[in-house]
Design a protein around this motif. Structure first.
Motif, PDB file in Angstrom:
ATOM      1  N   SER A 186       6.640   4.564   0.593  1.00 24.60           N
ATOM      2  CA  SER A 186       7.397   3.318   0.520  1.00 24.60           C
ATOM      3  C   SER A 186       6.483   2.103   0.609  1.00 24.60           C
ATOM      4  O   SER A 186       6.645   1.119  -0.121  1.00 24.60           O
ATOM      5  N   MET A 187       5.487   2.168   1.515  1.00 30.51           N
ATOM      6  CA  MET A 187       4.582   1.050   1.693  1.00 30.51           C
ATOM      7  C   MET A 187       3.642   0.872   0.505  1.00 30.51           C
ATOM      8  O   MET A 187       3.216  -0.237   0.202  1.00 30.51           O
ATOM      9  N   GLU A 188       3.327   1.958  -0.196  1.00 36.68           N
ATOM     10  CA  GLU A 188       2.536   1.816  -1.418  1.00 36.68           C
ATOM     11  C   GLU A 188       3.258   0.913  -2.413  1.00 36.68           C
ATOM     12  O   GLU A 188       2.644   0.062  -3.066  1.00 36.68           O
ATOM     13  N   ASP A 189       4.574   1.094  -2.531  1.00 32.57           N
ATOM     14  CA  ASP A 189       5.361   0.223  -3.410  1.00 32.57           C
ATOM     15  C   ASP A 189       5.288  -1.223  -2.929  1.00 32.57           C
ATOM     16  O   ASP A 189       5.197  -2.156  -3.737  1.00 32.57           O
ATOM     17  N   SER A 190       5.325  -1.411  -1.592  1.00 31.37           N
ATOM     18  CA  SER A 190       5.253  -2.764  -1.041  1.00 31.37           C
ATOM     19  C   SER A 190       3.915  -3.418  -1.357  1.00 31.37           C
ATOM     20  O   SER A 190       3.851  -4.608  -1.691  1.00 31.37           O
ATOM     21  N   PHE A 191       2.834  -2.656  -1.251  1.00 35.31           N
ATOM     22  CA  PHE A 191       1.515  -3.208  -1.547  1.00 35.31           C
ATOM     23  C   PHE A 191       1.410  -3.622  -3.013  1.00 35.31           C
ATOM     24  O   PHE A 191       0.855  -4.680  -3.338  1.00 35.31           O
ATOM     25  N   ARG A 192       1.934  -2.769  -3.905  1.00 40.45           N
ATOM     26  CA  ARG A 192       1.886  -3.103  -5.332  1.00 40.45           C
ATOM     27  C   ARG A 192       2.662  -4.391  -5.617  1.00 40.45           C
ATOM     28  O   ARG A 192       2.204  -5.265  -6.355  1.00 40.45           O
ATOM     29  N   ASP A 193       3.854  -4.495  -5.018  1.00 39.76           N
ATOM     30  CA  ASP A 193       4.674  -5.684  -5.213  1.00 39.76           C
ATOM     31  C   ASP A 193       4.007  -6.908  -4.593  1.00 39.76           C
ATOM     32  O   ASP A 193       4.005  -8.002  -5.170  1.00 39.76           O
ATOM     33  N   PHE A 194       3.413  -6.714  -3.418  1.00 36.49           N
ATOM     34  CA  PHE A 194       2.731  -7.784  -2.707  1.00 36.49           C
ATOM     35  C   PHE A 194       1.569  -8.311  -3.544  1.00 36.49           C
ATOM     36  O   PHE A 194       1.357  -9.518  -3.671  1.00 36.49           O
ATOM     37  N   HIS A 195       0.817  -7.413  -4.145  1.00 32.94           N
ATOM     38  CA  HIS A 195      -0.305  -7.815  -4.998  1.00 32.94           C
ATOM     39  C   HIS A 195       0.183  -8.584  -6.213  1.00 32.94           C
ATOM     40  O   HIS A 195      -0.397  -9.612  -6.590  1.00 32.94           O
ATOM     41  N   ARG A 196       1.253  -8.093  -6.812  1.00 30.51           N
ATOM     42  CA  ARG A 196       1.797  -8.762  -8.004  1.00 30.51           C
ATOM     43  C   ARG A 196       2.280 -10.175  -7.669  1.00 30.51           C
ATOM     44  O   ARG A 196       2.044 -11.123  -8.434  1.00 30.51           O
ATOM     45  N   ARG A 197       2.937 -10.331  -6.528  1.00 33.73           N
ATOM     46  CA  ARG A 197       3.499 -11.632  -6.158  1.00 33.73           C
ATOM     47  C   ARG A 197       2.420 -12.657  -5.836  1.00 33.73           C
ATOM     48  O   ARG A 197       2.538 -13.831  -6.176  1.00 33.73           O
ATOM     49  N   THR A 198       1.378 -12.245  -5.144  1.00 29.09           N
ATOM     50  CA  THR A 198       0.371 -13.185  -4.663  1.00 29.09           C
ATOM     51  C   THR A 198      -0.702 -13.512  -5.688  1.00 29.09           C
ATOM     52  O   THR A 198      -1.230 -14.621  -5.705  1.00 29.09           O
ATOM     53  N   GLY A 199      -1.068 -12.527  -6.533  1.00 34.47           N
ATOM     54  CA  GLY A 199      -2.174 -12.735  -7.449  1.00 34.47           C
ATOM     55  C   GLY A 199      -3.526 -12.770  -6.768  1.00 34.47           C
ATOM     56  O   GLY A 199      -4.543 -13.105  -7.384  1.00 34.47           O
ATOM     57  N   ALA A 200      -3.558 -12.425  -5.481  1.00 38.07           N
ATOM     58  CA  ALA A 200      -4.809 -12.435  -4.723  1.00 38.07           C
ATOM     59  C   ALA A 200      -5.653 -11.205  -5.063  1.00 38.07           C
ATOM     60  O   ALA A 200      -5.158 -10.221  -5.623  1.00 38.07           O
ATOM     61  N   THR A 201      -6.916 -11.269  -4.723  1.00 37.84           N
ATOM     62  CA  THR A 201      -7.796 -10.106  -4.843  1.00 37.84           C
ATOM     63  C   THR A 201      -7.570  -9.199  -3.650  1.00 37.84           C
ATOM     64  O   THR A 201      -7.607  -9.648  -2.504  1.00 37.84           O
ATOM     65  N   PHE A 202      -7.319  -7.922  -3.902  1.00 38.29           N
ATOM     66  CA  PHE A 202      -7.078  -6.954  -2.832  1.00 38.29           C
ATOM     67  C   PHE A 202      -8.269  -5.998  -2.738  1.00 38.29           C
ATOM     68  O   PHE A 202      -8.713  -5.453  -3.752  1.00 38.29           O
ATOM     69  N   ILE A 203      -8.760  -5.798  -1.522  1.00 39.74           N
ATOM     70  CA  ILE A 203      -9.804  -4.809  -1.269  1.00 39.74           C
ATOM     71  C   ILE A 203      -9.278  -3.871  -0.194  1.00 39.74           C
ATOM     72  O   ILE A 203      -9.049  -4.272   0.936  1.00 39.74           O
ATOM     73  N   TYR A 204      -9.079  -2.624  -0.582  1.00 40.34           N
ATOM     74  CA  TYR A 204      -8.321  -1.660   0.206  1.00 40.34           C
ATOM     75  C   TYR A 204      -9.243  -0.507   0.619  1.00 40.34           C
ATOM     76  O   TYR A 204      -9.755   0.222  -0.232  1.00 40.34           O
ATOM     77  N   VAL A 205      -9.467  -0.354   1.915  1.00 38.82           N
ATOM     78  CA  VAL A 205     -10.318   0.717   2.424  1.00 38.82           C
ATOM     79  C   VAL A 205      -9.472   1.937   2.771  1.00 38.82           C
ATOM     80  O   VAL A 205      -8.449   1.820   3.458  1.00 38.82           O
ATOM     81  N   THR A 206      -9.880   3.101   2.286  1.00 40.46           N
ATOM     82  CA  THR A 206      -9.154   4.333   2.597  1.00 40.46           C
ATOM     83  C   THR A 206     -10.059   5.553   2.411  1.00 40.46           C
ATOM     84  O   THR A 206     -11.028   5.502   1.663  1.00 40.46           O
ATOM     85  N   HIS A 207      -9.720   6.626   3.124  1.00 42.98           N
ATOM     86  CA  HIS A 207     -10.380   7.914   2.881  1.00 42.98           C
ATOM     87  C   HIS A 207      -9.461   8.827   2.080  1.00 42.98           C
ATOM     88  O   HIS A 207      -9.824   9.947   1.751  1.00 42.98           O
ATOM     89  N   ASP A 208      -8.256   8.321   1.760  1.00 43.74           N
ATOM     90  CA  ASP A 208      -7.233   9.107   1.075  1.00 43.74           C
ATOM     91  C   ASP A 208      -7.308   8.834  -0.429  1.00 43.74           C
ATOM     92  O   ASP A 208      -6.926   7.750  -0.890  1.00 43.74           O
TER      93      ASP A 208
END
Length: 368
Positions: A186-208
């Motif tokens: 569910s939160m993956e969808d939120s991140f995608r929507d959040f990125h689309r709305r803001t137009g900001a550069t996203f840098i996402y750290v993960t081991h997954d």
């Protein structure tokens, strides 16, 4: 290991890491990292624990200093070995794994905290807080405190706080690690929507790797402090740089085959010919990645033995032993007993580059 530098020119407002190096107590944590990130893109820093990805994020944020190198955003130098712009002046926001919400503040006050630091007051302040909460569908919870929320709701509040400050760069440090599988999706969808709305550069750290593949436009795969591949998710999966990346990204098997061609993408005929030649115990072989979806049961194919079979819901997953003892993973809609003698055809393979000196290949994902 050679550092990979994208060849395309960086837009004037992009983020650039040039020769970034970090040591702690004489131990190298990030090793001569070069990376160019276009403005408005969604980038993942992916790698196992201890690869240097979080340290890289903290240097971008300004929480850690550089031992050498330079980080710049557009024409502004954020950090080098002799200067350090404070975090509050970088126009960045960070979302932490632990949410980092003030427990004594309401949701609205948590979201508005960075706005107060910037001097916003009155109706402008209230409007920004309200809009940020509405964006993540948390407006009805404005007067609650963080301890009265679920993990997913707390993460949404952290995102709203980030959105309210309208940053140019959003830094996310394993933000879904504390959530269960359903909430993560569910939160993956939120991140995608959040990125689309803001137009900001996203840098996402993960081991997954699944998170990185699902969210990012481009992925920087890190290993032992070094950048080993910088590519789009599809390219990382289909064309890994070497055996280490092949083992880290996706399911698959790396087998040694005698090859008579120089192509990296191998056709079914080329792979089948090489598999058939294994019975002659060739002396010269090269590493080839074979994904399980490219292995098919075929009475006219090369012989193999089923050594393991696990039901995965929509399919069965096998480990197959080839004539020379090497193993392949495969999928099939029907289960087969251990020890079954079958024949297979491989539809394609990917020739890997030689393993860099000193690298250790990760264990390829097993059926068990």
């Amino acid at each position: 290991m050679a550092t990979l530098i994208p060849s395309s020119d960086l837009p004037a407002r992009g983020l650039r890491l040039h020769g970034v190096h970090k040591e702690f107590a004489g131990q190298t944590v990030v090793d001569n990292l070069n990376l160019e990130i276009e403005e408005g893109s969604f980038v993942a820093l992916l790698g196992p624990s201890g690869c240097g990805k979080t340290t890289t994020l903290r240097m971008i944020a300004g929480f850690d200093t550089l031992s050498s190198g330079r980080i710049s955003l557009g024409s502004t130098v954020l950090a080098s070995d002799h200067q350090q712009l404070p975090p509050e002046l970088r126009n960045m926001s960070m979302v932490f794994q632990s949410y980092a919400l003030w427990p004594h503040m309401t949701v609205a006050d948590n979201v508005g905290y960075p706005l107060k630091l910037k001097g916003y007051k009155g109706s402008d302040y209230q409007r920004r807080v309200r809009e940020a909460l509405a964006t993540v569908q948390m407006e009805p919870y404005a007067q609650r405190r963080p301890q009265d929320l679920s993990g997913g709701q707390r993460q949404r509040v952290a995102l709203a706080r980030c959105l309210a400050s309208e940053p140019r760069v959003v830094l996310l440090d394993e933000p879904l690690a504390n959530l269960d599988r359903h909430l993560r999706a569910s939160m993956e969808d939120s991140f995608r929507d959040f990125h689309r709305r803001t137009g900001a550069t996203f840098i996402y750290v993960t081991h997954d790797q699944a998170e990185a593949m699902a969210l990012a436009d481009r992925i920087a795969v890190m290993h032992k402090g070094q950048l080993v591949q910088w590519d789009a998710p599809e390219a990382l999966y289909q064309r890994p740089q070497n055996a280490w990346v092949a083992g880290f990204i996706g399911q698959g098997s790396v087998v040694r085959l005698p090859l008579s061609s120089s192509e990296r993408l191998l056709s079914s005929a080329q792979v089948q010919q090489a598999l058939a030649a294994l019975q002659n115990k060739p002396s010269a072989t090269e590493e080839v990645l074979i994904r399980p979806q490219h292995v098919e049961l075929d009475p006219a194919g090369v012989p193999a033995t089923v050594t393991h079979c696990v039901f995965k819901g929509e399919r069965y997953q096998f480990v197959l032993q080839l004539q020379d003892g090497q193993s392949l993973q495969a999928y099939h809609w029907q289960g087969l007993p251990t020890g079954a003698q079958i024949a297979i055809t491989v539809r394609q393979g990917w020739r890997l580059q030689e393993q860099p000196a000193g690298s250790t290949r990760p264990t390829l994902a097993s059926v068990a």
